[in-house]
Motif scaffolding. Structure first.
Motif, PDB file in Angstrom:
ATOM      1  N   LEU A 266       0.835  -1.198   0.000  1.00 42.47           N
ATOM      2  CA  LEU A 266       0.000   0.000   0.000  1.00 42.47           C
ATOM      3  C   LEU A 266       0.874   1.255   0.000  1.00 42.47           C
ATOM      4  N   CYS A 267       1.869   1.226   0.872  1.00 38.59           N
ATOM      5  CA  CYS A 267       2.727   2.401   1.058  1.00 38.59           C
ATOM      6  C   CYS A 267       3.733   2.526  -0.080  1.00 38.59           C
ATOM      7  N   GLN A 268       4.163   1.385  -0.561  1.00 41.11           N
ATOM      8  CA  GLN A 268       5.232   1.402  -1.562  1.00 41.11           C
ATOM      9  C   GLN A 268       4.744   1.768  -2.957  1.00 41.11           C
ATOM     10  N   CYS A 270       3.793   4.605  -3.409  1.00 44.46           N
ATOM     11  CA  CYS A 270       4.280   5.984  -3.488  1.00 44.46           C
ATOM     12  C   CYS A 270       5.680   6.150  -2.898  1.00 44.46           C
ATOM     13  N   HIS A 271       5.929   5.408  -1.830  1.00 43.41           N
ATOM     14  CA  HIS A 271       7.215   5.610  -1.164  1.00 43.41           C
ATOM     15  C   HIS A 271       8.274   4.703  -1.761  1.00 43.41           C
ATOM     16  N   ALA A 272       9.439   5.331  -2.007  1.00 40.45           N
ATOM     17  CA  ALA A 272      10.548   4.652  -2.663  1.00 40.45           C
ATOM     18  C   ALA A 272      10.854   3.324  -1.976  1.00 40.45           C
ATOM     19  N   GLY A 275      16.220   2.758   0.807  1.00 33.95           N
ATOM     20  CA  GLY A 275      16.229   3.200   2.193  1.00 33.95           C
ATOM     21  C   GLY A 275      15.514   2.192   3.065  1.00 33.95           C
ATOM     22  N   HIS A 276      15.117   2.603   4.293  1.00 30.15           N
ATOM     23  CA  HIS A 276      14.563   1.642   5.225  1.00 30.15           C
ATOM     24  C   HIS A 276      13.215   1.108   4.747  1.00 30.15           C
ATOM     25  N   ALA A 277      12.559   1.912   3.917  1.00 30.59           N
ATOM     26  CA  ALA A 277      11.229   1.496   3.488  1.00 30.59           C
ATOM     27  C   ALA A 277      11.267   0.386   2.448  1.00 30.59           C
ATOM     28  N   SER A 278      12.457   0.120   1.942  1.00 32.19           N
ATOM     29  CA  SER A 278      12.550  -0.809   0.826  1.00 32.19           C
ATOM     30  C   SER A 278      12.592  -2.258   1.279  1.00 32.19           C
ATOM     31  N   ASP A 287      10.455  -9.156  11.997  1.00 34.83           N
ATOM     32  CA  ASP A 287      10.788  -7.926  12.699  1.00 34.83           C
ATOM     33  C   ASP A 287       9.666  -6.916  12.521  1.00 34.83           C
ATOM     34  N   ALA A 288       9.941  -5.670  12.908  1.00 36.18           N
ATOM     35  CA  ALA A 288       8.897  -4.649  12.864  1.00 36.18           C
ATOM     36  C   ALA A 288       8.364  -4.420  11.450  1.00 36.18           C
ATOM     37  N   PHE A 289       9.177  -4.769  10.440  1.00 30.77           N
ATOM     38  CA  PHE A 289       8.718  -4.577   9.077  1.00 30.77           C
ATOM     39  C   PHE A 289       7.772  -5.679   8.623  1.00 30.77           C
ATOM     40  N   GLY A 290       7.778  -6.737   9.371  1.00 26.74           N
ATOM     41  CA  GLY A 290       6.964  -7.875   8.955  1.00 26.74           C
ATOM     42  C   GLY A 290       5.586  -7.835   9.584  1.00 26.74           C
ATOM     43  N   SER A 294       3.145  -4.242   9.270  1.00 28.65           N
ATOM     44  CA  SER A 294       4.302  -3.738   8.550  1.00 28.65           C
ATOM     45  C   SER A 294       4.621  -2.284   8.909  1.00 28.65           C
ATOM     46  N   CYS A 295       4.646  -1.397   7.901  1.00 29.27           N
ATOM     47  CA  CYS A 295       5.023   0.001   8.126  1.00 29.27           C
ATOM     48  C   CYS A 295       4.217   0.624   9.265  1.00 29.27           C
ATOM     49  N   LEU A 296       2.993   0.161   9.450  1.00 36.66           N
ATOM     50  CA  LEU A 296       2.103   0.775  10.441  1.00 36.66           C
ATOM     51  C   LEU A 296       2.540   0.478  11.871  1.00 36.66           C
ATOM     52  N   ASN A 297       3.414  -0.508  12.035  1.00 38.36           N
ATOM     53  CA  ASN A 297       3.945  -0.775  13.369  1.00 38.36           C
ATOM     54  C   ASN A 297       4.626   0.467  13.925  1.00 38.36           C
ATOM     55  N   CYS A 298       5.315   1.199  13.072  1.00 39.80           N
ATOM     56  CA  CYS A 298       5.989   2.405  13.527  1.00 39.80           C
ATOM     57  C   CYS A 298       5.224   3.659  13.108  1.00 39.80           C
ATOM     58  N   HIS A 299       4.760   3.707  11.867  1.00 39.53           N
ATOM     59  CA  HIS A 299       4.034   4.895  11.371  1.00 39.53           C
ATOM     60  C   HIS A 299       2.541   4.675  11.587  1.00 39.53           C
ATOM     61  N   SER A 300       2.133   4.778  12.843  1.00 39.07           N
ATOM     62  CA  SER A 300       0.755   4.404  13.162  1.00 39.07           C
ATOM     63  C   SER A 300      -0.237   5.548  12.935  1.00 39.07           C
ATOM     64  N   LEU A 313       4.878  10.698  11.290  1.00 39.17           N
ATOM     65  CA  LEU A 313       3.607  10.002  11.534  1.00 39.17           C
ATOM     66  C   LEU A 313       3.772   8.811  12.471  1.00 39.17           C
ATOM     67  N   GLN A 314       4.733   8.953  13.413  1.00 39.76           N
ATOM     68  CA  GLN A 314       4.927   7.844  14.351  1.00 39.76           C
ATOM     69  C   GLN A 314       4.179   8.048  15.658  1.00 39.76           C
ATOM     70  N   ARG A 315       3.763   9.283  15.941  1.00 44.48           N
ATOM     71  CA  ARG A 315       2.977   9.486  17.158  1.00 44.48           C
ATOM     72  C   ARG A 315       2.011  10.634  16.972  1.00 44.48           C
TER      73      ARG A 315
HETATM   74  C1  HEC Z   1      10.772  -0.178  12.865  1.00 45.72           C
HETATM   75  C2  HEC Z   1      10.023   1.031  12.706  1.00 45.72           C
HETATM   76  C3  HEC Z   1       9.748   1.438  11.282  1.00 45.72           C
HETATM   77  C4  HEC Z   1       9.129   0.701  10.326  1.00 45.72           C
HETATM   78  C5  HEC Z   1       8.600  -0.721  10.404  1.00 45.72           C
HETATM   79  C6  HEC Z   1       9.015   1.588   9.163  1.00 45.72           C
HETATM   80  N1  HEC Z   1       9.559   2.799   9.450  1.00 45.72           N
HETATM   81 FE1  HEC Z   1       9.570   4.404   8.244  1.00 45.72          FE
HETATM   82  N2  HEC Z   1      10.630   5.429   9.602  1.00 45.72           N
HETATM   83  C7  HEC Z   1      10.947   4.987  10.840  1.00 45.72           C
HETATM   84  C8  HEC Z   1      11.721   6.019  11.532  1.00 45.72           C
HETATM   85  C9  HEC Z   1      12.283   5.891  12.948  1.00 45.72           C
HETATM   86  C10 HEC Z   1      11.832   7.079  10.645  1.00 45.72           C
HETATM   87  C11 HEC Z   1      12.556   8.369  10.862  1.00 45.72           C
HETATM   88  C12 HEC Z   1      13.912   8.217  10.281  1.00 45.72           C
HETATM   89  C13 HEC Z   1      14.680   9.430  10.396  1.00 45.72           C
HETATM   90  O1  HEC Z   1      14.250  10.387  10.998  1.00 45.72           O
HETATM   91  O2  HEC Z   1      15.758   9.405   9.821  1.00 45.72           O
HETATM   92  C14 HEC Z   1      11.132   6.691   9.440  1.00 45.72           C
HETATM   93  C15 HEC Z   1      11.004   7.493   8.334  1.00 45.72           C
HETATM   94  C16 HEC Z   1      10.182   7.215   7.266  1.00 45.72           C
HETATM   95  C17 HEC Z   1       9.909   8.103   6.179  1.00 45.72           C
HETATM   96  C18 HEC Z   1      10.450   9.520   6.029  1.00 45.72           C
HETATM   97  C19 HEC Z   1      11.497   9.636   4.956  1.00 45.72           C
HETATM   98  C20 HEC Z   1      12.584   8.617   5.056  1.00 45.72           C
HETATM   99  O3  HEC Z   1      12.624   7.738   4.205  1.00 45.72           O
HETATM  100  O4  HEC Z   1      13.380   8.724   5.980  1.00 45.72           O
HETATM  101  C21 HEC Z   1       9.080   7.451   5.321  1.00 45.72           C
HETATM  102  C22 HEC Z   1       8.500   7.983   3.999  1.00 45.72           C
HETATM  103  C23 HEC Z   1       8.868   6.142   5.864  1.00 45.72           C
HETATM  104  N3  HEC Z   1       9.540   6.044   7.044  1.00 45.72           N
HETATM  105  C24 HEC Z   1       8.090   5.173   5.266  1.00 45.72           C
HETATM  106  C25 HEC Z   1       8.018   3.882   5.720  1.00 45.72           C
HETATM  107  C26 HEC Z   1       7.365   2.811   4.994  1.00 45.72           C
HETATM  108  C27 HEC Z   1       6.679   2.977   3.637  1.00 45.72           C
HETATM  109  C28 HEC Z   1       7.469   1.684   5.745  1.00 45.72           C
HETATM  110  C29 HEC Z   1       7.007   0.277   5.385  1.00 45.72           C
HETATM  111  C30 HEC Z   1       7.583  -0.282   4.167  1.00 45.72           C
HETATM  112  C31 HEC Z   1       8.165   2.054   6.938  1.00 45.72           C
HETATM  113  N4  HEC Z   1       8.499   3.380   6.886  1.00 45.72           N
HETATM  114  C32 HEC Z   1       8.453   1.187   7.976  1.00 45.72           C
HETATM  115  C33 HEC Z   1      10.616   3.776  11.396  1.00 45.72           C
HETATM  116  C34 HEC Z   1      10.015   2.756  10.724  1.00 45.72           C
END
Ligand code: HEC
Ligand code: HEC
Ligand code: HEC
Ligand code: HEC
Ligand code: HEC
Ligand code: HEC
Ligand code: HEC
Ligand code: HEC
Ligand code: HEC
Ligand code: HEC
Length: 315
Positions: A266-268, A270-272, A275-278, A287-290, A294-300, A313-315
């Protein structure tokens, strides 16, 4: 009368008789255009029955369905605007003409069995129903797609099912099978229990909005019940303020919360996916991504955040 004229007259009687004695009515053979011209002629002749409904009921009172009109608004003799206070049955079905003689000269017929164009059928109703509430009908998809008033409305009835909360969805889903399938999916608005109806969101006669919505936009439609999503919030999530149905199917979905896709896909959209989102989850739940969220575990706070540190969008 000379002999020649007498012969012609006799001949015409024979032809006339044959036509009307035939096993099936000659009118059944007419196509829509021919039928329209027969009816146009009947209106020009204007042979209304002097006895009104009584003359029709001589033959039609056996049908409980026909008689049911007297239990509804159109059979109300006390309403001066009602058909029963005027031309009665013929206000809708057109003048009797020779319909009561052999051969069943056609009347205006409505609904699925009618050969008449939708336009002709609807014009009858619009003769009385042309107030401001009908304004949007003209440009509505239902009108342009040839849906008849009588496809939705039943007038020979004490209560018209499309006007009842518990039955309106059935009328709509007779034609809208995809929405019917959606509303029965795992996550949906409570339509299958008729606690919510199609017309909570849509105007059946059309509206100024795309998809005949009740409100000026999709989001305004959603806010009318989900007011808490309107904001404004300190940290907006752009797609949320733009269009709720980017992520939700308003009719229902196999995914939780009527989501069009599950996270992370859903998130991907639009979101690249670098990086961590990949991180592609090979083993869901590790883990938290699973897991399902998924992403909503942190970006609730996916609909936006009011927390001073809520920019991600984490809190
Ligand atoms: C384990 C917790 C966690 C998960 C799961 C997570 N994120 Fe994040 N995300 C973060 C944190 C913490 C930041 C802030 C990073 C920073 O400030 O550098 C962040 C930052 C971002 C950002 C801001 C820009 C960037 O890339 O830094 C986006 C967009 C984002 N996340 C999308 C996603 C998406 C889409 C997913 C699922 C595929 C996801 N996140 C899963 C913790 C998470
Ligand atoms: C002498 C009997 C008789 C009278 C009087 C009569 N009808 Fe009919 N009507 C019939 C028959 C027979 C049919 C054909 C029924 C069928 O095919 O199942 C019919 C069919 C209809 C139909 C179906 C559409 C069509 O053209 O086949 C409508 C509508 C109708 N009548 C309305 C009326 C109205 C309104 C009146 C009074 C103004 C009226 N009828 C008076 C016998 C009568
Ligand atoms: C307000 C308009 C209206 C009036 C008044 C009205 N009808 Fe109807 N009639 C309809 C419609 C619309 C249908 C199609 C079924 C429905 O919606 O209930 C119908 C269906 C019928 C049918 C069934 C024809 C078929 O399709 O097989 C008959 C017969 C009939 N009407 C006779 C009558 C008689 C007799 C009266 C007077 C007592 C009458 N109608 C008054 C609108 C009207
Ligand atoms: C001769 C005038 C006349 C014709 C023709 C007519 N109607 Fe009506 N209709 C009325 C009146 C009067 C009412 C009662 C509304 C009121 O009093 O405000 C009504 C009410 C209605 C209602 C609301 C019913 C309710 O229970 O509140 C519907 C729906 C409707 N008509 C549909 C139709 C359809 C469909 C047709 C064509 C098949 C039609 N009408 C033809 C006069 C007519
Ligand atoms: C797609 C189904 C559908 C069609 C087609 C349709 N209607 Fe309706 N109509 C409804 C529903 C549903 C309501 C109840 C609306 C509400 O409660 O907000 C309604 C309400 C009405 C009412 C009573 C309330 C009002 O708005 O005055 C009348 C009269 C009416 N319709 C006439 C018509 C006429 C005339 C046509 C054809 C030109 C027509 N309708 C076509 C579904 C339909
Ligand atoms: C007789 C069949 C029929 C019935 C009954 C019917 N519809 Fe439709 N509807 C259609 C057709 C045909 C279209 C155009 C094609 C499509 O979008 O599926 C349409 C389109 C729509 C649209 C899209 C409008 C737009 O402008 O894009 C909505 C919303 C809708 N219908 C809602 C309803 C609701 C609500 C009801 C019940 C009150 C209903 N329909 C009853 C046939 C019907
Ligand atoms: C919670 C609000 C809501 C409810 C309830 C609802 N819809 Fe919709 N519907 C929408 C929205 C929003 C759209 C616009 C979707 C779009 O533009 O892609 C829509 C679009 C449609 C369309 C057009 C689809 C297309 O592909 O163009 C139809 C047809 C439709 N709805 C029928 C129905 C029917 C039938 C029901 C009842 C079973 C219903 N809707 C209940 C909100 C709703
Ligand atoms: C007429 C009121 C109404 C409108 C308009 C409405 N909703 Fe709802 N919505 C509800 C109700 C009632 C529920 C069920 C709440 C519950 O189960 O606790 C709900 C639940 C939801 C849910 C959660 C479903 C779940 O499985 O948890 C989502 C997502 C949702 N709506 C999105 C939307 C969207 C998007 C729109 C606009 C297209 C919209 N709603 C318009 C009344 C409405
Ligand atoms: C970017 C995607 C996205 C958009 C756009 C979006 N949502 Fe959601 N929505 C979600 C997700 C993901 C969930 C599930 C949250 C969870 O499980 O924690 C959700 C859950 C919901 C719920 C049920 C839980 C709750 O928070 O009440 C409602 C109601 C809802 N959304 C309404 C809306 C409305 C109304 C809009 C438009 C203003 C909208 N959503 C726009 C992603 C979105
Ligand atoms: C339709 C496209 C779309 C979808 C789907 C979507 N987003 Fe976004 N998202 C955006 C846009 C656009 C922004 C704003 C980016 C900006 O301002 O740089 C954003 C911002 C964010 C931010 C804040 C980034 C920052 O830099 O502060 C996070 C976190 C985020 N999204 C997470 C998610 C998650 C989690 C999902 C899935 C539930 C999701 N998004 C789905 C388009 C989307």
């Amino acid at each position: 009368m000379n002999a020649y004229k007498q012969l012609l007259f006799a001949l015409s009687l024979v032809i006339y008789g044959c036509a009307f004695n035939a096993a099936s009515s000659p009118w059944e053979q007419l196509d829509a255009d021919q039928l329209e011209s027969v009816l146009t002629q009947k209106f020009a002749d204007g042979n209304y029955s002097p006895k009104g409904a009584d003359s029709c009921l001589m033959c039609h009172k056996k049908s409980a369905k026909v008689m049911d009109i007297f239990n509804g608004v159109h059979g109300n003799l006390n309403n001066a605007k009602s058909p029963m206070a005027g031309l009665q049955c013929e206000a809708c079905h057109g003048p009797l003409g020779n319909h009561n003689r052999g051969g069943k000269e056609p009347m205006i017929q409505f609904g699925q069995n009618s050969k008449l164009s939708t336009q002709t059928q609807n014009t009858v109703c619009q003769g009385c129903h042309n107030d401001a509430k009908q304004m949007a009908w003209h440009n509505s998809t239902h009108n342009l797609e040839d849906v008849a008033c009588a496809d939705c409305h039943v007038v020979h009835a004490a209560t018209d099912p499309v006007l009842e909360k518990l039955t309106v969805n059935d009328t709509c889903t007779n034609c809208h099978t995809r929405e019917k399938a959606d509303m029965n999916k795992r996550s949906s608005h409570p339509m299958k229990w008729d606690q919510m109806t199609c017309i909570d969101c849509h105007s059946p006669h059309g509206s100024m909005t795309e998809s005949a919505l009740n409100k000026p936009s999709i989001n305004d439609t959603c806010y009318s019940c989900h007011a808490e999503k309107r904001g404004p919030v300190l940290w907006e999530h752009a797609p949320v303020t733009e269009n709720c149905i980017t992520c939700h199917n308003p009719h229902g979905s196999v995914n939780e919360s009527m989501l069009t896709h599950r996270a992370p896909q859903l998130c991907q959209q639009c979101h690249a996916d670098d990086g961590h989102a990949s991180r592609v989850v090979q083993q869901p739940g590790v883990d938290a991504f699973g897991g399902g969220k998924s992403c909503l575990n942190c970006h609730s706070q996916i609909h936006g955040s009011n927390h001073p540190a809520g920019s991600t969008l984490q809190r």
